[in-house]
Design a protein around this motif. Sequence first.
Motif, mmCIF file in Angstrom:
data_model
loop_
_atom_site.group_PDB
_atom_site.id
_atom_site.type_symbol
_atom_site.label_atom_id
_atom_site.label_comp_id
_atom_site.label_asym_id
_atom_site.label_seq_id
_atom_site.Cartn_x
_atom_site.Cartn_y
_atom_site.Cartn_z
ATOM 1 N N VAL A 90 0.846 -1.199 0.000
ATOM 2 C CA VAL A 90 0.000 0.000 0.000
ATOM 3 C C VAL A 90 0.878 1.246 0.000
ATOM 4 O O VAL A 90 0.629 2.207 -0.741
ATOM 5 C CB VAL A 90 -0.940 -0.020 1.215
ATOM 6 C CG1 VAL A 90 -1.699 1.282 1.307
ATOM 7 C CG2 VAL A 90 -1.906 -1.167 1.090
ATOM 8 N N GLY A 91 1.936 1.220 0.811
ATOM 9 C CA GLY A 91 2.832 2.376 0.845
ATOM 10 C C GLY A 91 3.447 2.641 -0.515
ATOM 11 O O GLY A 91 3.468 3.782 -1.000
ATOM 12 N N LEU A 128 0.883 4.010 -2.921
ATOM 13 C CA LEU A 128 0.603 5.420 -2.636
ATOM 14 C C LEU A 128 1.691 6.296 -3.231
ATOM 15 O O LEU A 128 1.409 7.342 -3.828
ATOM 16 C CB LEU A 128 0.555 5.637 -1.123
ATOM 17 C CG LEU A 128 -0.804 5.654 -0.467
ATOM 18 C CD1 LEU A 128 -0.652 5.888 1.014
ATOM 19 C CD2 LEU A 128 -1.654 6.752 -1.070
ATOM 20 N N GLY A 160 1.076 8.917 -6.083
ATOM 21 C CA GLY A 160 1.392 10.313 -5.760
ATOM 22 C C GLY A 160 2.366 10.922 -6.750
ATOM 23 O O GLY A 160 2.349 12.139 -6.988
ATOM 24 N N THR A 204 1.968 13.670 2.579
ATOM 25 C CA THR A 204 1.980 12.377 1.886
ATOM 26 C C THR A 204 3.238 11.616 2.244
ATOM 27 O O THR A 204 3.211 10.409 2.495
ATOM 28 C CB THR A 204 1.930 12.578 0.366
ATOM 29 O OG1 THR A 204 1.002 13.589 0.083
ATOM 30 C CG2 THR A 204 1.546 11.308 -0.333
ATOM 31 N N TRP A 254 2.945 9.935 5.557
ATOM 32 C CA TRP A 254 2.121 8.732 5.487
ATOM 33 C C TRP A 254 2.882 7.582 4.848
ATOM 34 O O TRP A 254 2.937 6.475 5.364
ATOM 35 C CB TRP A 254 0.872 9.009 4.656
ATOM 36 C CG TRP A 254 -0.245 9.536 5.472
ATOM 37 C CD1 TRP A 254 -0.665 10.827 5.571
ATOM 38 C CD2 TRP A 254 -1.067 8.766 6.356
ATOM 39 N NE1 TRP A 254 -1.701 10.909 6.444
ATOM 40 C CE2 TRP A 254 -1.971 9.669 6.947
ATOM 41 C CE3 TRP A 254 -1.116 7.417 6.689
ATOM 42 C CZ2 TRP A 254 -2.917 9.250 7.857
ATOM 43 C CZ3 TRP A 254 -2.056 7.003 7.600
ATOM 44 C CH2 TRP A 254 -2.950 7.922 8.175
ATOM 45 N N VAL A 255 3.439 7.871 3.678
ATOM 46 C CA VAL A 255 4.070 6.794 2.927
ATOM 47 C C VAL A 255 5.260 6.247 3.700
ATOM 48 O O VAL A 255 5.443 5.025 3.804
ATOM 49 C CB VAL A 255 4.493 7.295 1.538
ATOM 50 C CG1 VAL A 255 5.260 6.223 0.801
ATOM 51 C CG2 VAL A 255 3.289 7.704 0.744
ATOM 52 N N LYS A 279 -5.193 -0.161 -6.322
ATOM 53 C CA LYS A 279 -4.741 1.075 -6.950
ATOM 54 C C LYS A 279 -5.919 2.020 -7.168
ATOM 55 O O LYS A 279 -5.853 3.192 -6.787
ATOM 56 C CB LYS A 279 -4.052 0.775 -8.276
ATOM 57 C CG LYS A 279 -3.593 2.021 -8.978
ATOM 58 C CD LYS A 279 -2.711 1.694 -10.163
ATOM 59 C CE LYS A 279 -2.266 2.945 -10.876
ATOM 60 N NZ LYS A 279 -3.332 3.623 -11.599
ATOM 61 N N LEU A 294 -7.182 3.370 -3.935
ATOM 62 C CA LEU A 294 -6.319 4.433 -3.398
ATOM 63 C C LEU A 294 -6.566 5.741 -4.122
ATOM 64 O O LEU A 294 -6.626 6.804 -3.509
ATOM 65 C CB LEU A 294 -4.852 4.032 -3.572
ATOM 66 C CG LEU A 294 -4.218 3.175 -2.505
ATOM 67 C CD1 LEU A 294 -2.846 2.736 -2.949
ATOM 68 C CD2 LEU A 294 -4.103 3.953 -1.221
ATOM 69 N N GLU A 295 -6.701 5.632 -5.440
ATOM 70 C CA GLU A 295 -6.878 6.860 -6.209
ATOM 71 C C GLU A 295 -8.183 7.555 -5.847
ATOM 72 O O GLU A 295 -8.274 8.775 -5.905
ATOM 73 C CB GLU A 295 -6.852 6.542 -7.709
ATOM 74 C CG GLU A 295 -5.457 6.397 -8.235
ATOM 75 C CD GLU A 295 -5.425 5.846 -9.647
ATOM 76 O OE1 GLU A 295 -4.391 5.993 -10.293
ATOM 77 O OE2 GLU A 295 -6.433 5.271 -10.090
ATOM 78 N N HIS A 345 -9.524 7.397 -2.919
ATOM 79 C CA HIS A 345 -9.496 7.654 -1.472
ATOM 80 C C HIS A 345 -10.547 6.859 -0.722
ATOM 81 O O HIS A 345 -11.223 7.370 0.162
ATOM 82 C CB HIS A 345 -9.673 9.142 -1.184
ATOM 83 C CG HIS A 345 -8.672 9.974 -1.915
ATOM 84 N ND1 HIS A 345 -7.333 9.910 -1.658
ATOM 85 C CD2 HIS A 345 -8.819 10.862 -2.902
ATOM 86 C CE1 HIS A 345 -6.693 10.731 -2.464
ATOM 87 N NE2 HIS A 345 -7.561 11.325 -3.242
ATOM 88 N N TRP A 379 -10.564 4.907 1.816
ATOM 89 C CA TRP A 379 -9.676 4.395 2.869
ATOM 90 C C TRP A 379 -10.299 3.257 3.648
ATOM 91 O O TRP A 379 -9.636 2.274 3.966
ATOM 92 C CB TRP A 379 -9.285 5.518 3.828
ATOM 93 C CG TRP A 379 -8.648 6.670 3.140
ATOM 94 C CD1 TRP A 379 -9.088 7.952 3.113
ATOM 95 C CD2 TRP A 379 -7.450 6.669 2.336
ATOM 96 N NE1 TRP A 379 -8.256 8.738 2.351
ATOM 97 C CE2 TRP A 379 -7.253 7.986 1.879
ATOM 98 C CE3 TRP A 379 -6.555 5.680 1.970
ATOM 99 C CZ2 TRP A 379 -6.179 8.335 1.062
ATOM 100 C CZ3 TRP A 379 -5.491 6.026 1.161
ATOM 101 C CH2 TRP A 379 -5.312 7.345 0.727
#
Lengths: 501, 496
Positions: free
Chosen positions: A179-180, A183, A187, A213, A216-217, B416, B419-420, B422, B424
């Motif tokens: 997930v990191g 992201l 980003g 960001t 978080w990451v 993906k 995430l895009e 949001h 969560w």
Amino acid sequence: MSLLEIIVLLPLLAALAIGLGAPARITALVSSGGVLFFSLLVALRFDRALEGTAQFVSSRSLWDLPGIPKLSLAFGVDGISLVLLLLAALVLLAAILVAPAEDSLKGRARLYYISLLLIGGGAIGAFLSTDLFFLYAFHELALIPTFLMIGIFGHGEDRVRVAWTITIYLGVGSLILLVGLLLAVIGLGGQTFDIAELIALAKNPATGLSASTQTWVYGLLLVGFGTLVSLFPFHSWAAPAYAAAPAPVAMLHAGVLKKFGLYGLIRIALPMLPLGAAKWQTVLLVLLLGNILYLGFVTLAQKKLDRMAGTSSVMHMGYIFLGIAAGNVIGISGAVLLMVGHGLSIALMFGMAGWIRERCGTLEFSKLGGLAQAYPRLGLLFGFAVFASAGLPGFANFAGEVAVFFGAFAGEETNWTWIRWTTVGALWGVVISAVYLLRAYREIFFGPLAAGKGEGHDLNWAERIPLLLLIGALLLFGFIPEVLNQFIRPAVEGLFLTTAG
Amino acid sequence: MPVYFLEIIVVALGLLMLMVDAFAPVTDKRAIAWIGMLGLVITFALLFYVKWPESTEGVFWKFYTSEDSLSLFFKGIALLTTLVVLIMAVEFTPVVVEQTAAAAKGAHPQAGLGEFFALPMFACAGLMWMASANHLVSIFVALETVTITFYVMVAYLRRNVGSLEAGVKYLILGALSTGFLVYGFAWLYGTTGSMELPAISAALASPEVNRVAALFAFGLILVALAFKVGAAPFHLWIPDVYQGAPTPITAFLSVGSKAAGFLVLLRLVAPYLASAPLVGKVSLVLAVLAGLSLLFGNLAALPQRNFKRLLAYSSIAHAGFLLMALASSPLMEANSAALSPAKVIAFYLGAYLLMTLLAFLVITILRTQIPSEDLDAYKGLAKRAPFLAFALLVAMASLAGIPLTAGFFGKLFVFKIALEQHQWALLVLGLIGAGAGFYYYLKIAASMFLETPDGKSAPVATTAIVISPLARVAIVVLIVLIFAAGVNPALILGLL
């Protein structure tokens, strides 16, 4: 087909060949020997003038579709991945040499050697990938083989439970990591998985990640990578797993695979997320002190050699984290050097622990003693392992640890920053590890010979070769750290150059 | 050749198989399945040569989507699934014969087997039709073709109480959900004044749309389709039906039926997601559904000891991941270029097809030699049948989403787009689910590799397990495809 592709594919193809019926041990030996040969070839041909850029680059584009990050099967080495490649190749060969002969595995030799090759090959692939996806994917290749190896061939009554623990811990850790990473990729525009391009995007103030960001990451990456490296408090899978695992698996996992998390932090988190790293600095310092001091004391309390080696390997991760937390050239170079030193010395330790267990049936200190009388050669070599792990001068660990401490304490100012306090605390860890290592050495090898132990012959040549291989490398890198530093330093400097620019 | 010939070919093939069964003197009725497989392979090849006509006028085309690679992709999924189901059905023959034929005097010893091979063909035609349906009537008719065929197939083993129970449950709940669907269609027609999806889409997008009525229609349709795809809280039939139905049919249900259900869901939900006044509420409902499925499917799978039941819960969990992708749809116009939810869902289903069919294929083969589907019965399988154990391990690794297998990319894409957008909360639930997945999928590996047969639940037999050449080829192909799509997902994405 480039040299690096050959190196990555060799263990995987060998695993496939064994699955299709090739003789297991010979194929594994030949392929891992080939990996070491080609790795040395890469090291010899490596051009040190090209600072901090990937060499021997090969890339096969897999897709380049709109809206999906570009993906390619790309490999390359810079100084950092080169030394880790050498480490992986050495330990893989040693582990396969240490592995038992085929007929003692009761018809499961193929599974055994395939798993070893997949664990080693996965680590090598991860170190060589310059594509974020494959970096992640190759590391995961080891997940199921490790599960099977510990569950089938492991030691102890609760090996199945231990196999579950390590698999779930590492699986969940990798998910958090995923997930990191996702992201970060999204980003940075979500256009590519190529690490160099991502770093370039992150460096550019126009396209880089915002501070929040990054926080978080970096947090996700720290937990994810941290779980894989057994950062306190995500460490509890490691010691039982290494104690239960067959010796070659413990060697590969503790020696090589675990370094992946650290490699990821250095390769991805530091250059991409400098602000995030700064935010989490204090937390990381506390956690790494947990590794060094808390686990140091835990190690002192261990009563079995395999558990002791397992917790000590967790503890020593703290020093490497300290080098990363220092965030300067000397600290990170030291961390990389220490990764190599630790990988070699812990593999050595686990290799010999496996031999002792097979010979004496136990690894409990209270039931062993005086083995040096029965097995003088083993005693001598074990001494080397102990001294290396304790960080005595002359071994690669010493060179690494010194650089880490210098790096962590560096700075012109004279006030006491957090990291300096941490360094002072960490220095005590050296004393702790000397205490438990020397005590283990004494209890197992000196004093009166324990009753019923010490039968059979000493290490024969076939058993000595893998150990001598590791010791030789440890001494070489210890006496002449420049052998590795010449590769590491430019790469780390490159990391910072690109960070600043 | 116009596209709709494909469905006609498949129906004709099914009829041919029935005729052969009824009139031709076949000694081994498995030959009928071979006819079907051959025909399906040819039809699959024809997929690449179809033409879309220039104008969509005419009686037939009114019910059919215009040029659309997505519908071809789903037709391909339907064909492949049916092909593998037939391969499984051939393997499954001894069980079917044992539990159906009432050996009356003079009857064929395999009486009743021919229909077992022919029925999937009709379901397949329905699934293919559904993939292109563009009109509420044709959606409904296609859906019912499939469902009614499944009523028969689920209850096919008439000597087996479990199969009958599954049939009754599926029939009652299926009929109920059909009622919801028709009622929903009626409301949708009443609200928008049209049965054609493009017109419905336009009507819903206008700001004057009657929101309450439109949402009510949506609710009714969603209940029915959530039932079809097995999303919580409309999943109650899944475990029992999956466990009771003949294994090839379970595979068919879990892949074919789910894929078609999702395509219809995509088509019916798309107008809502494209409508500015409605999108907020609709995606919230979808997110709730996705969250429940993720949580329920994954957590309830943890303690299961029956393999088919475990896969049933896993199929609920996968429905959750797919709904997560759907719930992460932004307003539809942003979708045109990027990785749209439709593509993600199509990819996920393609990957899901490979790994689920592989798992069921292995179970089917084992079922004829190990008379139980409990996990304990698989103890020590790695020693007895290393090839099958390896195949099952690959299927499980892919279902769990381990990298370098097709299943990983499915999850990666879903994460993906979540995430895009949001999402969560959904993301956290998805992570919990994927983490739980590591456990319950690997549980099977643990049973096969780590344990030894104790003689009670698992036979200590050491005889090798026979695998027919056809099944062996199918297994190897599926394994290779799983790895190939796991390294290079463009293999599947390129078809879209």
